[in-house]
Design a protein around this motif. Structure first.
Motif, PDB file in Angstrom:
ATOM      1  N   MET A  10      41.402  40.141  25.820  1.00 51.30           N
ATOM      2  CA  MET A  10      41.904  40.512  27.316  1.00 51.30           C
ATOM      3  C   MET A  10      43.116  41.499  27.485  1.00 51.30           C
ATOM      4  O   MET A  10      43.865  41.150  26.645  1.00 51.30           O
ATOM      5  CB  MET A  10      42.067  39.297  28.155  1.00 51.30           C
ATOM      6  CG  MET A  10      41.037  38.615  28.130  1.00 51.30           C
ATOM      7  SD  MET A  10      39.374  39.353  29.299  1.00 51.30           S
ATOM      8  CE  MET A  10      39.929  39.301  30.814  1.00 51.30           C
ATOM      9  N   LEU A  11      42.981  42.517  28.293  1.00 51.73           N
ATOM     10  CA  LEU A  11      44.273  43.387  28.395  1.00 51.73           C
ATOM     11  C   LEU A  11      45.220  42.921  29.469  1.00 51.73           C
ATOM     12  O   LEU A  11      44.632  43.059  30.687  1.00 51.73           O
ATOM     13  CB  LEU A  11      43.684  44.804  28.388  1.00 51.73           C
ATOM     14  CG  LEU A  11      44.946  45.883  28.559  1.00 51.73           C
ATOM     15  CD1 LEU A  11      45.761  45.944  27.425  1.00 51.73           C
ATOM     16  CD2 LEU A  11      44.154  47.173  28.838  1.00 51.73           C
ATOM     17  N   ARG A  12      46.225  42.757  29.354  1.00 57.88           N
ATOM     18  CA  ARG A  12      47.243  42.409  30.336  1.00 57.88           C
ATOM     19  C   ARG A  12      47.939  43.640  31.107  1.00 57.88           C
ATOM     20  O   ARG A  12      48.678  44.442  30.313  1.00 57.88           O
ATOM     21  CB  ARG A  12      48.279  41.602  30.013  1.00 57.88           C
ATOM     22  CG  ARG A  12      49.320  41.303  30.939  1.00 57.88           C
ATOM     23  CD  ARG A  12      50.432  40.123  30.471  1.00 57.88           C
ATOM     24  NE  ARG A  12      51.473  40.087  31.172  1.00 57.88           N
ATOM     25  CZ  ARG A  12      51.707  39.052  32.170  1.00 57.88           C
ATOM     26  NH1 ARG A  12      50.977  37.820  32.171  1.00 57.88           N
ATOM     27  NH2 ARG A  12      53.039  39.049  32.913  1.00 57.88           N
ATOM     28  N   CYS A  13      47.566  44.233  32.271  1.00 55.07           N
ATOM     29  CA  CYS A  13      48.072  45.317  32.662  1.00 55.07           C
ATOM     30  C   CYS A  13      49.057  45.129  33.804  1.00 55.07           C
ATOM     31  O   CYS A  13      49.014  44.297  34.633  1.00 55.07           O
ATOM     32  CB  CYS A  13      46.858  45.980  33.384  1.00 55.07           C
ATOM     33  SG  CYS A  13      45.711  46.383  32.176  1.00 55.07           S
ATOM     34  N   VAL A  24      50.416  42.046  38.233  1.00 55.78           N
ATOM     35  CA  VAL A  24      49.607  41.949  37.077  1.00 55.78           C
ATOM     36  C   VAL A  24      48.159  41.995  37.102  1.00 55.78           C
ATOM     37  O   VAL A  24      47.541  41.063  38.026  1.00 55.78           O
ATOM     38  CB  VAL A  24      50.130  40.660  36.208  1.00 55.78           C
ATOM     39  CG1 VAL A  24      49.396  40.548  34.885  1.00 55.78           C
ATOM     40  CG2 VAL A  24      51.681  40.855  35.840  1.00 55.78           C
ATOM     41  N   LEU A  25      47.345  42.696  36.277  1.00 53.81           N
ATOM     42  CA  LEU A  25      45.982  42.588  36.405  1.00 53.81           C
ATOM     43  C   LEU A  25      45.391  42.464  34.879  1.00 53.81           C
ATOM     44  O   LEU A  25      45.742  43.016  34.022  1.00 53.81           O
ATOM     45  CB  LEU A  25      45.527  43.706  36.820  1.00 53.81           C
ATOM     46  CG  LEU A  25      43.991  44.233  36.902  1.00 53.81           C
ATOM     47  CD1 LEU A  25      43.440  43.413  38.094  1.00 53.81           C
ATOM     48  CD2 LEU A  25      43.657  45.660  37.354  1.00 53.81           C
ATOM     49  N   THR A  26      44.579  41.381  34.680  1.00 55.43           N
ATOM     50  CA  THR A  26      44.024  41.066  33.334  1.00 55.43           C
ATOM     51  C   THR A  26      42.438  41.675  33.406  1.00 55.43           C
ATOM     52  O   THR A  26      41.790  41.294  34.266  1.00 55.43           O
ATOM     53  CB  THR A  26      43.956  39.728  32.963  1.00 55.43           C
ATOM     54  OG1 THR A  26      45.639  39.312  33.050  1.00 55.43           O
ATOM     55  CG2 THR A  26      43.622  39.296  31.527  1.00 55.43           C
ATOM     56  N   VAL A  27      42.307  42.516  32.386  1.00 55.01           N
ATOM     57  CA  VAL A  27      41.086  43.006  32.328  1.00 55.01           C
ATOM     58  C   VAL A  27      40.416  42.751  30.621  1.00 55.01           C
ATOM     59  O   VAL A  27      41.211  42.901  30.016  1.00 55.01           O
ATOM     60  CB  VAL A  27      41.083  44.501  32.895  1.00 55.01           C
ATOM     61  CG1 VAL A  27      41.315  44.626  34.187  1.00 55.01           C
ATOM     62  CG2 VAL A  27      41.851  45.500  31.751  1.00 55.01           C
ATOM     63  N   SER A  56      51.556  54.440  31.622  1.00 55.23           N
ATOM     64  CA  SER A  56      53.078  54.976  31.382  1.00 55.23           C
ATOM     65  C   SER A  56      53.544  54.422  30.366  1.00 55.23           C
ATOM     66  O   SER A  56      54.151  55.355  29.330  1.00 55.23           O
ATOM     67  CB  SER A  56      54.084  54.023  32.533  1.00 55.23           C
ATOM     68  OG  SER A  56      55.388  54.582  32.335  1.00 55.23           O
ATOM     69  N   HIS A  57      53.404  53.244  29.692  1.00 56.97           N
ATOM     70  CA  HIS A  57      53.928  52.765  28.244  1.00 56.97           C
ATOM     71  C   HIS A  57      53.349  51.526  27.854  1.00 56.97           C
ATOM     72  O   HIS A  57      52.500  50.831  29.029  1.00 56.97           O
ATOM     73  CB  HIS A  57      55.523  52.988  28.202  1.00 56.97           C
ATOM     74  CG  HIS A  57      56.252  51.893  29.116  1.00 56.97           C
ATOM     75  ND1 HIS A  57      56.404  52.420  30.602  1.00 56.97           N
ATOM     76  CD2 HIS A  57      56.650  50.497  28.964  1.00 56.97           C
ATOM     77  CE1 HIS A  57      56.968  51.344  31.059  1.00 56.97           C
ATOM     78  NE2 HIS A  57      57.270  50.448  30.156  1.00 56.97           N
ATOM     79  N   THR A  58      53.617  50.892  26.712  1.00 60.26           N
ATOM     80  CA  THR A  58      53.485  49.687  26.455  1.00 60.26           C
ATOM     81  C   THR A  58      54.423  48.735  26.129  1.00 60.26           C
ATOM     82  O   THR A  58      55.466  49.294  25.822  1.00 60.26           O
ATOM     83  CB  THR A  58      52.283  49.665  25.218  1.00 60.26           C
ATOM     84  OG1 THR A  58      52.865  50.378  24.112  1.00 60.26           O
ATOM     85  CG2 THR A  58      50.869  50.266  25.753  1.00 60.26           C
ATOM     86  N   ARG A  59      54.328  47.615  26.271  1.00 58.93           N
ATOM     87  CA  ARG A  59      55.367  46.534  25.933  1.00 58.93           C
ATOM     88  C   ARG A  59      54.736  45.646  24.908  1.00 58.93           C
ATOM     89  O   ARG A  59      53.566  45.176  24.964  1.00 58.93           O
ATOM     90  CB  ARG A  59      55.810  45.384  27.377  1.00 58.93           C
ATOM     91  CG  ARG A  59      56.236  46.369  28.486  1.00 58.93           C
ATOM     92  CD  ARG A  59      56.610  45.637  29.533  1.00 58.93           C
ATOM     93  NE  ARG A  59      57.162  46.459  30.749  1.00 58.93           N
ATOM     94  CZ  ARG A  59      57.179  45.647  31.999  1.00 58.93           C
ATOM     95  NH1 ARG A  59      56.800  44.707  32.345  1.00 58.93           N
ATOM     96  NH2 ARG A  59      57.619  46.779  32.754  1.00 58.93           N
ATOM     97  N   ASP A  60      55.618  45.263  24.036  1.00 56.58           N
ATOM     98  CA  ASP A  60      55.218  44.474  23.067  1.00 56.58           C
ATOM     99  C   ASP A  60      55.097  42.859  23.187  1.00 56.58           C
ATOM    100  O   ASP A  60      54.208  42.066  22.715  1.00 56.58           O
ATOM    101  CB  ASP A  60      56.115  44.575  21.616  1.00 56.58           C
ATOM    102  CG  ASP A  60      55.774  45.837  20.979  1.00 56.58           C
ATOM    103  OD1 ASP A  60      54.649  46.496  21.107  1.00 56.58           O
ATOM    104  OD2 ASP A  60      56.844  46.495  20.436  1.00 56.58           O
ATOM    105  N   ARG A  61      56.127  42.205  24.057  1.00 53.65           N
ATOM    106  CA  ARG A  61      56.216  40.803  24.358  1.00 53.65           C
ATOM    107  C   ARG A  61      56.247  40.569  25.783  1.00 53.65           C
ATOM    108  O   ARG A  61      57.162  41.063  26.430  1.00 53.65           O
ATOM    109  CB  ARG A  61      57.275  40.217  23.634  1.00 53.65           C
ATOM    110  CG  ARG A  61      57.036  40.370  22.007  1.00 53.65           C
ATOM    111  CD  ARG A  61      58.111  39.734  21.283  1.00 53.65           C
ATOM    112  NE  ARG A  61      57.773  39.590  19.912  1.00 53.65           N
ATOM    113  CZ  ARG A  61      57.017  39.226  19.197  1.00 53.65           C
ATOM    114  NH1 ARG A  61      56.413  38.238  19.716  1.00 53.65           N
ATOM    115  NH2 ARG A  61      57.035  39.602  17.783  1.00 53.65           N
ATOM    116  N   PRO A  62      55.331  39.974  26.505  1.00 51.67           N
ATOM    117  CA  PRO A  62      53.919  39.612  25.727  1.00 51.67           C
ATOM    118  C   PRO A  62      53.264  41.171  25.789  1.00 51.67           C
ATOM    119  O   PRO A  62      53.614  42.083  26.339  1.00 51.67           O
ATOM    120  CB  PRO A  62      53.233  38.916  26.759  1.00 51.67           C
ATOM    121  CG  PRO A  62      53.942  39.381  28.179  1.00 51.67           C
ATOM    122  CD  PRO A  62      55.418  39.648  27.798  1.00 51.67           C
ATOM    123  N   PRO A  63      52.222  41.320  24.758  1.00 58.07           N
ATOM    124  CA  PRO A  63      51.540  42.529  24.759  1.00 58.07           C
ATOM    125  C   PRO A  63      51.018  42.892  26.128  1.00 58.07           C
ATOM    126  O   PRO A  63      50.168  42.338  26.731  1.00 58.07           O
ATOM    127  CB  PRO A  63      50.373  42.335  23.726  1.00 58.07           C
ATOM    128  CG  PRO A  63      50.299  41.082  23.492  1.00 58.07           C
ATOM    129  CD  PRO A  63      51.466  40.311  24.097  1.00 58.07           C
TER     130      PRO A  63
END
Length: 94
Positions: A10-13, A24-27, A56-63
């Motif tokens: 799952m991708l946390r957006c 937050v949207l999880t897909v 825009s960008h990504t964050r590592d924690r949480p991914p």
């Protein structure tokens, strides 16, 4: 950051609205990289619309992938203005 491509991942957006509020949207994560744009269904004055968010960008924690609000667009061509869209469809700002 690499996102897993299996159907079980799952991708946390994080969606950042134009006023700066976050939701937050999880897909399902179907590829190793997050999609460039996410469209979220909504309504505006009774019309079916989609809010468009661009990566825009990504964050590592949480991914998670962070998306900034770009525009609100009609979800059907019946709701487009009378102006003719170009060959690629209506222009999205940003």
């Amino acid at each position: 950051m690499t996102f897993h491509g299996s159907g079980a991942s799952m991708l946390r957006c994080v969606l950042v609205a134009d006023d700066g509020t976050e939701s937050v949207l999880t897909v399902p994560s179907l590829t190793a990289t997050p999609p460039e744009r996410i469209r979220v269904p909504g309504s505006l004055g009774g019309a079916a619309v989609a809010d468009v968010f661009a990566l825009s960008h990504t964050r590592d924690r949480p991914p998670e992938a962070v998306y900034m609000y770009v525009a609100t667009v009609p979800r059907s061509t019946d709701e487009l203005p009378d102006a003719e869209p170009d060959e690629h469809g209506p222009h999205l700002p940003g």
